[in-house]
Design an enzyme around this catalytic site. Structure first.
Site, short mmCIF file in Angstrom:
data_model
loop_
_atom_site.label_atom_id
_atom_site.label_comp_id
_atom_site.label_asym_id
_atom_site.label_seq_id
_atom_site.Cartn_x
_atom_site.Cartn_y
_atom_site.Cartn_z
CD GLU A 107 -1.96 -1.23 3.08
OE1 GLU A 107 -2.12 -0.40 3.86
OE2 GLU A 107 -2.62 -2.52 3.29
CE LYS A 109 5.35 5.11 6.96
NZ LYS A 109 5.25 6.54 7.06
CG ASP A 111 4.34 12.62 5.11
OD1 ASP A 111 4.27 12.28 5.88
OD2 ASP A 111 5.13 13.27 4.38
CE1 TYR A 221 -13.46 -5.88 19.30
CE2 TYR A 221 -15.02 -4.33 18.94
CZ TYR A 221 -14.79 -5.50 19.70
OH TYR A 221 -15.60 -5.92 20.62
CE LYS A 304 9.13 6.32 6.93
NZ LYS A 304 9.39 6.71 7.96
CB CYS A 398 25.39 45.85 3.18
SG CYS A 398 23.93 45.43 3.61
CB CYS A 401 23.16 49.92 4.90
SG CYS A 401 24.46 49.05 5.23
CB CYS A 416 26.01 44.16 6.48
SG CYS A 416 25.88 45.85 6.69
CB CYS A 421 22.98 47.55 8.13
SG CYS A 421 22.22 46.78 7.07
P1 AMP Z 1 6.09 5.95 11.12
O1 AMP Z 1 5.28 7.19 11.43
O2 AMP Z 1 7.38 6.17 10.26
O3 AMP Z 1 6.37 5.02 12.15
O4 AMP Z 1 5.03 4.96 10.26
C1 AMP Z 1 3.86 4.63 10.55
C2 AMP Z 1 2.78 5.50 10.28
O5 AMP Z 1 2.50 5.47 9.03
C3 AMP Z 1 1.53 5.04 11.05
O6 AMP Z 1 1.32 5.56 11.95
C4 AMP Z 1 0.32 5.60 9.89
O7 AMP Z 1 0.05 6.72 10.50
C5 AMP Z 1 1.07 5.77 8.51
N1 AMP Z 1 0.49 5.25 7.51
C6 AMP Z 1 0.37 5.82 6.29
N2 AMP Z 1 -0.12 5.10 5.56
C7 AMP Z 1 -0.21 3.66 6.12
C8 AMP Z 1 -0.51 2.30 5.52
N3 AMP Z 1 -0.97 2.29 4.30
N4 AMP Z 1 -0.55 1.54 6.36
C9 AMP Z 1 0.00 1.51 7.77
N5 AMP Z 1 0.29 2.82 7.98
C10 AMP Z 1 0.44 3.95 7.29
#
Ligand code: AMP
Length: 655
Positions: A107, A109, A111, A221, A304, A398, A401, A416, A421
């Site tokens: 998936e 990740k 940001d 859950y 990463k 500068c 000035c 400067c 100034c």
């Molecule tokens: P890190 O903060 O670097 O430890 O990365 C973990 C964080 O990545 C988690 O706390 C999530 O907030 C975020 N995250 C973003 N996309 C995903 C994803 N597809 N699966 C799991 N975590 C994700």
């Protein structure tokens, strides 16, 4: 009427779902607006029929004073990082060795920031930030403003908790920063910071304007529902109409590598910023067998992506002058998108940075942005250099000035040297009036700033030409405070020469050098007339300091300040005869409660007469001056047979 309200609520929520979750709008905007207005009117008339998931009330009521803490039912764990494909392969191979049939989801990740959403009997009841993973903050009202979060879900279990990532889409981010800029507010460094700041707004109305979104990536859950695999649970969430993250289900290492790289290549096209890919074991029973460490699951890894690097062109190099006079060069580059933001300039630090890389105006360069760090130029593509490009040199005058610029003591930065100034003036004046300098009581930073703003202070010497009218307007209470300030300014004219020299703010000339110079030259005119050689010969004054002093007095701005000080009757004389060195070679220790003078005053006198003041008694001590209730130092002096002076005896020696 109830039926119509139910129907409109349902239709509008469906339209929202198509628009915000599926990104596939079916209802024309004008139709949506028309139905929404109808619903609002009906709800006004029949408030008893307003539905909990009404699209009219996403932006809740009052602003909060603080966020409540929430303990997560299921902890929101962190992820282990891998930084290369080799590390990723290690992670996968280890699992595949023991479980050759294992499958993985890949998936993007996102940001942003992690949140947990809680539903009871299908109703959204609470949403909380990750916090430390165990305890987060209740941001329910802000989350309700995110249109892709369903307020009500059909066929839901009695209790459901899902986890997702709240983010600010690139478009919202750009709009937000444009607005911040228009309103003169600080810009957000990146979409992540902007999302975090928005989700933590106490007023949901502000959060609502920020255009946040969410992607759901986990079932935390689900009461009474069991899944075999992660992918199955994601599909389940999709069916419940959540906006769910994209995933690929793969088995072979090389396919997984390909997918990780593919996600990175498509990054530009995504509406949100991503900083990696998450690779997770799919089968839940295998996850259980692999277990967790204290911080993260052993069955998942975050790859990463290395920071984004792109080529662009240096269109110009501009130089800014900071409060301390340091010149900072900045490259203005052709706008380029990097790590979710449009980059238009890059820091060049100093001359060495530019020279080492030989960065020239017109050059094509590689630029990098990692996280919040200001973009940086990595290298120049020499093959694309225009034939007329010339090496860049920081200006010798500068840009603010016009005073000459000078290398710092350590040679890293150019400064400067302008004594007035405009870029540095508030700091220069604050230093001039500070306690160890001219000691003008009541002339603090804020007052200095407003006097500068009014155009009343352009150089430190201008304080001596302030009138009652000039300062009166600074205080509501008016005259009394203003008179007090003018008195303090008047009194400061009598400061000793050593303080005045320090106050001028010449580089490397601190309070101590001020004293040395005052004693040596006796008055300011002698100091001004000194050659670099004269200065170098004084003990305690090094070669660089000598050149800083010499150059400072040679400048127009400095000379104008000196003349204005002279005209206004500021004392240029050292108060003690320079030749009087009656304490030369002597060391004094002051101890006990002194009543006739302060420790500082006594120290000053001792030093002016060529002696030294020390904090501890030893064989080298010449005299110990004792006040009331002197303790161990007096005892030690007696043991060592060192002459003891009363305060009066000491004063007699000064006479
Ligand atoms: P890190 O903060 O670097 O430890 O990365 C973990 C964080 O990545 C988690 O706390 C999530 O907030 C975020 N995250 C973003 N996309 C995903 C994803 N597809 N699966 C799991 N975590 C994700």
């Amino acid at each position: 009427m109830k039926e119509r309200i139910l129907k409109l609520t349902k239709m509008l929520n469906e339209a929202n779902y198509q628009y915000y979750v599926l990104d596939d709008p079916k209802m024309p905007d004008f139709e949506y607006d028309r139905l929404l207005r109808e619903l609002e009117n009906l709800e006004g008339e029949y408030p008893q029929y307003v539905q909990p998931d009404t699209p009219t009330q996403r932006v809740g009521g009052q602003a909060l004073s603080k966020f409540e803490k929430v303990t997560h039912t299921v902890p929101l764990m962190s992820l282990q990082d891998v930084f290369s494909l080799e590390e990723l392969d290690d992670f996968l191979s280890k699992i595949l060795e023991s479980y050759p049939e294992a499958e993985f989801t890949v998936e993007p990740k996102i940001d942003g920031l992690s949140v947990a959403l809680e539903y009871e009997n299908g109703l959204f009841v609470r949403g909380a930030t990750r916090g430390d993973g165990v305890v987060g903050e209740d941001v329910t009202e802000n989350l309700k403003t995110i249109p892709s979060i369903p307020m009500v879900i059909e066929n839901a279990p009695a209790r459901l908790i899902v986890r997702g990532e709240v983010y600010m889409p690139k478009k919202s981010f750009e709009k937000l920063n444009e607005r911040q800029e228009r309103e003169g507010k600080a810009l957000f460094a990146n979409p992540r910071n902007a999302a975090a700041g928005s989700l933590r707004q106490l007023d949901p109305k502000i959060a609502a304007q920020r255009g946040l979104d969410i992607l759901i990536f986990n079932v935390q859950y689900a009461e009474g529902v069991s899944f075999d695999s992660h992918s199955e649970s994601l599909q389940y969430l999709k069916n419940l109409k959540f906006k769910v993250i994209d995933w690929a289900l793969l088995h072979q290492i090389d396919k997984i590598n390909d997918e990780v790289l593919r996600i990175n290549e498509n990054r530009e096209k995504l509406t949100c910023d991503i900083d990696g890919a998450v690779i997770k074991v799919n089968r839940l029973s295998l996850r259980e067998r692999l277990g967790n460490t204290a911080k993260f699951p052993r069955w998942a890894a975050a790859y990463k992506y290395p920071p984004e690097i792109k080529p662009t062109v240096v269109e110009d190099i501009v130089v800014q002058v900071g409060r301390t006079g340091v010149l900072t060069p900045k490259a203005v580059v052709k706008p380029v998108r990097l790590a979710g933001t449009t980059v238009t300039n890059a820091t060049l630090h100093n001359q060495d940075f530019i020279s080492e890389r030989d960065i020239r105006i017109g050059d094509t360069v590689l630029i990098r942005k990692a996280g919040e760090i200001i973009p940086e130029i990595l290298e120049v593509d020499i093959s694309k250099r225009p034939t007329d490009a010339v090496p860049y040199k920081l200006p010798s005058a500068c840009p603010v000035c016009g005073a000459p610029t000078q290398k710092d003591e350590d040679g890293a930065f150019l400064r400067c040297t302008g004594a007035a100034c405009p870029a540095q003036i508030s700091r220069i004046i604050e230093h001039f009036v500070s306690r160890d300098a001219m000691d003008v009581e009541g002339l603090g930073g804020a007052i200095v700033d407003s006097l500068i703003e009014k155009g009343l202070l352009k150089t430190p010497a201008d304080i001596y030409e302030l009138t009652l009218d000039d300062v009166k307007s600074l205080w509501q209470s008016g005259e009394t405070a203003a008179k007090k300030l003018l008195d303090a300014i008047e009194k400061s004219k009598q400061q000793d020469l050593s303080k005045l020299i320090f106050a001028l703010g010449i580089r490397q000339v601190g309070a101590k050098t001020g004293k040395v110079l005052a004693k040596h030259f006796g008055n300011l005119d002698n100091l001004m007339a000194a050659t670099e050689e004269d200065l170098t010969q004084i003990p305690d004054v090094g070669g660089i300091t000598a050149s800083f002093i010499y150059d400072w007095f040679r400048q127009e701005q400095s000379q104008a300040i000196i003349e204005k000080l002279r005209k206004n009757g500021v004392n240029f004389e050292s108060k003690v005869a320079v030749t009087d060195t009656r304490f030369a070679g002597m060391t004094f220790v002051l101890t006990g409660a002194l009543t006739k003078f302060t420790r500082e005053e006594a120290t000053e006198k001792i030093e002016l007469f060529g002696g030294k003041a020390s904090g501890s008694v030893s064989k080298k001590t010449t005299y110990v001056v004792v006040g009331e209730n002197a303790g161990s130092k007096e005892r030690k002096a007696r043991e060592l047979n060192i002459p003891i002076l009363s305060e009066d005896e000491f004063l007699n020696m000064l006479a």
